[in-house]
Write a protein that holds these residues in place. Structure first.
Motif, short mmCIF file in Angstrom:
data_model
loop_
_atom_site.label_atom_id
_atom_site.label_comp_id
_atom_site.label_asym_id
_atom_site.label_seq_id
_atom_site.Cartn_x
_atom_site.Cartn_y
_atom_site.Cartn_z
N GLY A 155 0.71 -8.25 -72.61
CA GLY A 155 1.01 -7.64 -73.76
C GLY A 155 1.66 -6.73 -72.83
N ASP A 156 0.37 -6.58 -71.49
CA ASP A 156 1.08 -5.25 -70.28
C ASP A 156 2.16 -5.66 -69.71
OD1 ASP A 156 -1.27 -3.69 -71.46
OD2 ASP A 156 -2.28 -3.87 -70.08
N CYS A 157 2.55 -6.62 -69.93
CA CYS A 157 3.57 -7.11 -68.83
C CYS A 157 4.33 -7.35 -69.44
CB CYS A 157 3.08 -9.01 -68.07
SG CYS A 157 1.83 -8.93 -66.90
N VAL A 158 4.45 -8.17 -70.86
CA VAL A 158 6.00 -8.22 -72.01
C VAL A 158 6.03 -6.43 -72.07
CG1 VAL A 158 6.52 -9.02 -73.66
CG2 VAL A 158 5.06 -10.55 -72.83
N ALA A 159 5.46 -5.15 -72.43
CA ALA A 159 5.71 -4.31 -72.05
C ALA A 159 6.43 -3.83 -71.29
CB ALA A 159 4.62 -3.57 -73.18
N ILE A 160 6.16 -3.71 -70.67
CA ILE A 160 6.51 -3.29 -68.75
C ILE A 160 7.93 -3.75 -69.27
CG2 ILE A 160 6.58 -3.43 -66.14
CD1 ILE A 160 3.69 -3.58 -66.52
N TYR A 161 8.33 -4.90 -68.76
CA TYR A 161 9.27 -6.22 -69.34
C TYR A 161 10.71 -5.43 -70.05
CZ TYR A 161 13.01 -8.93 -70.71
OH TYR A 161 13.95 -9.87 -70.93
N LEU A 162 10.03 -4.91 -71.68
CA LEU A 162 10.79 -4.52 -72.34
C LEU A 162 11.30 -3.09 -71.77
CD1 LEU A 162 8.86 -5.70 -75.08
CD2 LEU A 162 11.15 -6.54 -74.41
N ARG A 163 10.37 -2.29 -71.60
CA ARG A 163 10.65 -1.10 -70.78
C ARG A 163 11.96 -1.49 -69.37
NH1 ARG A 163 6.28 1.46 -68.08
NH2 ARG A 163 7.89 1.09 -65.87
N GLU A 164 11.61 -2.06 -68.57
CA GLU A 164 12.82 -1.95 -67.63
C GLU A 164 13.97 -3.12 -68.30
OE1 GLU A 164 12.37 -0.71 -64.69
OE2 GLU A 164 10.65 0.49 -65.38
#
Length: 639
Positions: free
Chosen positions: A150-159
């Protein structure tokens, strides 16, 4: 004489000044050796061995980083008075342990580590990783697979939102490439990459999407998925050029992508803004074809090299013979990687330089029996000369990832002339080897020379001069129609940009929140006086007629257009779209691949969103022109 106490300092002449000695005492373990003991947890540490002191840094870390399990207990050394202790505390620096541990910040860093280095997500559940993290920070709470995912996906969505904002603010259009990876499953992976120049004249090439498609049957789902991606990135009506690999043969997809091109005109520039001719793949196919034609001879060379490299003793015999024969080459033998054709080329070149040593080595080492004939070596030398052409032509793709399109016309035309010259060789072996290669490359030349000529005309070091001289060398007295076609294409394209610039729209040229973009149909609604066309035509003519810039290798074409943008406002917008136009779909590390890239089994097992998040975010982080910031709250071939 009174013997020193076992807990006192071995050298009484030297007073301990470090504040760490509030928490440690030194005990002599044997003559010349002593250890420091923590007064809190009683753990011992190296202090002196053979009269050499170890320093106090490791002791300070034990206390200041909170490693000591009894660090929170207030223990006052009995040997110190209250006044002495107060003076010590005044000189003591604050402990790092006073800094609060931020678990969320730590989670951010772990997610970024996994993204940047392709670590498996379940590394956070490995006991070794947990022990390591807790050794650094005992308060660290282990993460689960689902949490770090979930953390990796969240970073992806922000970037992704940051990149979407960047694309929405560029003054020009976006170019696309589609590349294909296979897997051990029945699905393949399509990489959709964008290519554009921003308002500061910086070139960007981010991966926009990674999605799965049925393989080898690329059906209508591919077309629908790409359409969804274009809508997701607000690219409908904002495309300039699209480059496919030959592996994409879906005519429906080609037709729909043609309709998506920003100029809304399928015949603009002879339809060559939509192409299926990846430069990197073409060169690899040619190299593999010629390697296949000489596979038996190459196998002999490979086995000979493998024998020499089989042991240090055999290699020493080979080098000794080389010294005796006084062979001047400094090249070292290497065993090739069959998955990279450039390593085969380097192996053959090095072996060919040492052919005299190989020819005599069977007499020097009776176990060596893989000797090649003189005809074999002659053919290898011929093969190397052709592979060198392909290797040199590929370098442009490895020097920098996705270079500007103006650089390709000189390289492609040079290779065209080299193959033409080789095909006319009186050597029957050369002719038989080169004829099929020339035919295949000529097809690429016919499909690409026009659009590459348009691109090089945007280079102020060459403009149309290089196009004219090159076409004259290739086509001779028939060059004039080819030259005129490029000139007419430039005028046609420039006219499109000129009209768009003066259309009386109250909005900007594009609206990222609106799929309805301005169309060339609107040209008919615009009333233009007679002075309009000469006015805009003069800007292009002025650029082409001005003296050429010095042809230096360090020339920065994007900086030149940034400086001269105010002088050529319309032409500079056109140049930004043309110069960012891709010529190859391959990344720099796959230019010499002999097989289509394959997704590994681990990544194939991930769900589509997680896979896309890991691949895209790593690509964005590695791009120097895009900021890397994960400190905020989380929001992530065989031919």
């Amino acid at each position: 004489m009174e013997l020193p106490d076992s807990e006192t300092q071995p050298n009484r002449r030297r007073r301990k000044k470090s504040s760490v000695w509030e928490h440690f005492t030194v005990k002599t373990t044997e003559p010349g050796c002593a250890r420091a003991y923590c007064k809190r947890c009683k753990k011992s540490f190296a202090y002196m061995k053979d009269s050499k002191q170890s320093g106090t840094s490791h002791l300070n870390r034990h206390i200041s980083l909170g490693i000591c399990q009894k660090n929170q207990q207030n223990q006052t050394p009995c040997s110190k008075t209250g006044a002495d202790l107060q003076k010590k505390r005044e000189r003591t620096k604050p402990y790092f342990a006073s800094i609060s541990f931020d678990q969320e910040h730590c989670n951010d860093k772990i997610a970024k580590m996994i993204i940047l280095h392709d670590y498996p997500l379940h590394i956070v559940e490995h006991q070794g990783f947990i022990d390591f993290a807790r050794a650094l920070q005992p308060q660290f709470n282990p993460l689960s697979f689902n949490t770090v995912q979930g953390d990796c996906v969240a970073i992806y969505l922000r970037e992704k939102q940051n990149l979407l904002n960047r694309i929405g603010g560029i003054p020009g259009h976006v170019n696309l490439t589609l590349d294909l990876w296979t897997s051990n499953q029945t699905s393949a992976y399509v990489f959709l990459r964008g290519h554009f120049i921003d308002g500061d004249w910086k070139l960007h090439n981010p991966i926009l999407n990674v999605f799965t498609v049925p393989f080898p049957d690329l059906d209508g789902s591919l077309n629908q998925t790409i359409a969804t991606c274009l809508k997701d990135w607000h690219l409908k009506g904002r495309l300039f050029a699209v480059l496919f690999d030959k592996l994409f043969s879906n005519e429906t997809l080609m037709g729909n992508m043609r309709d998506q091109l920003s100029l809304k005109n399928p015949v603009i520039l002879n339809g060559q803004l939509l192409r299926q001719n990846c430069y990197g793949r073409v060169l690899s196919c040619l190299a593999l074809d010629v390697l296949w034609e000489m596979r038996d001879t190459i196998t002999k060379v490979r086995k000979s090299v493998q024998y020499v490299k089989s042991s240090k003793s055999v290699e020493q015999l080979f080098l000794e013979l080389k010294r005796q024969l006084q062979v001047p080459t400094k090249m070292d033998l290497l065993i090739d990687d069959k998955n990279k054709w450039d390593t085969v080329y380097h192996m053959l070149v090095a072996a060919c330089e040492l052919q005299e040593v190989f020819a005599c080595f069977d007499a020097y080492d009776p176990n060596y029996r893989m000797s090649l004939t003189m005809d074999d070596w002659k053919q290898v030398a011929t093969l190397c000369s052709y592979l060198k052409c392909f290797h040199d032509a590929s370098k442009i793709l490895t020097i920098q990832p996705y270079p500007t399109s103006n650089l390709f016309f000189p390289e492609v035309s040079k290779l065209k002339m080299q193959l033409t010259h080789a095909a006319s060789s009186p050597d029957p072996f050369c002719c038989s080897l080169i004829m099929s290669l020339q035919e295949k490359f000529d097809q690429y030349w016919r499909e690409s020379c026009f659009i590459l000529a348009v691109a090089v005309s945007m280079d102020p070091r060459h403009k149309m001069k290089l196009v004219e001289s090159t076409f004259s060398n290739i086509f001779g007295e028939n060059a004039e129609p080819w030259i005129r076609t490029v000139e007419d294409g430039l005028q046609e394209l420039f006219l499109e940009y000129s009209i768009i610039q003066v259309l009386p729209f109250t909005e900007t040229n594009f609206d990222v929140g609106n799929d309805t973009m301005m169309k060339t149909d609107a040209f008919q609604e615009v009333s233009l006086d007679e002075s309009f066309f000469p006015q805009f035509k003069s800007e292009l003519n002025e650029y082409l007629e001005e003296p050429l810039e010095p042809n230096v290798q360090e020339f920065d074409i994007l900086s030149w257009w940034k400086i001269n943008g105010s002088k050529y406002p319309t032409l500079s917008r056109m140049a930004s779209d043309i110069l960012s136009m891709p010529v190859s779909t391959l990344s720099a590390d796959s230019v010499f691949d002999t097989e289509i890239r394959k997704m590994d089994n681990y990544r194939s097992s991930l769900d589509s969103l997680t896979l896309e998040a890991l691949i895209c975010t790593k690509d964005w982080f590695q791009c120097e022109s895009l900021p890397i910031d994960v400190s905020h709250a989380l929001v992530k071939m065989e031919y």
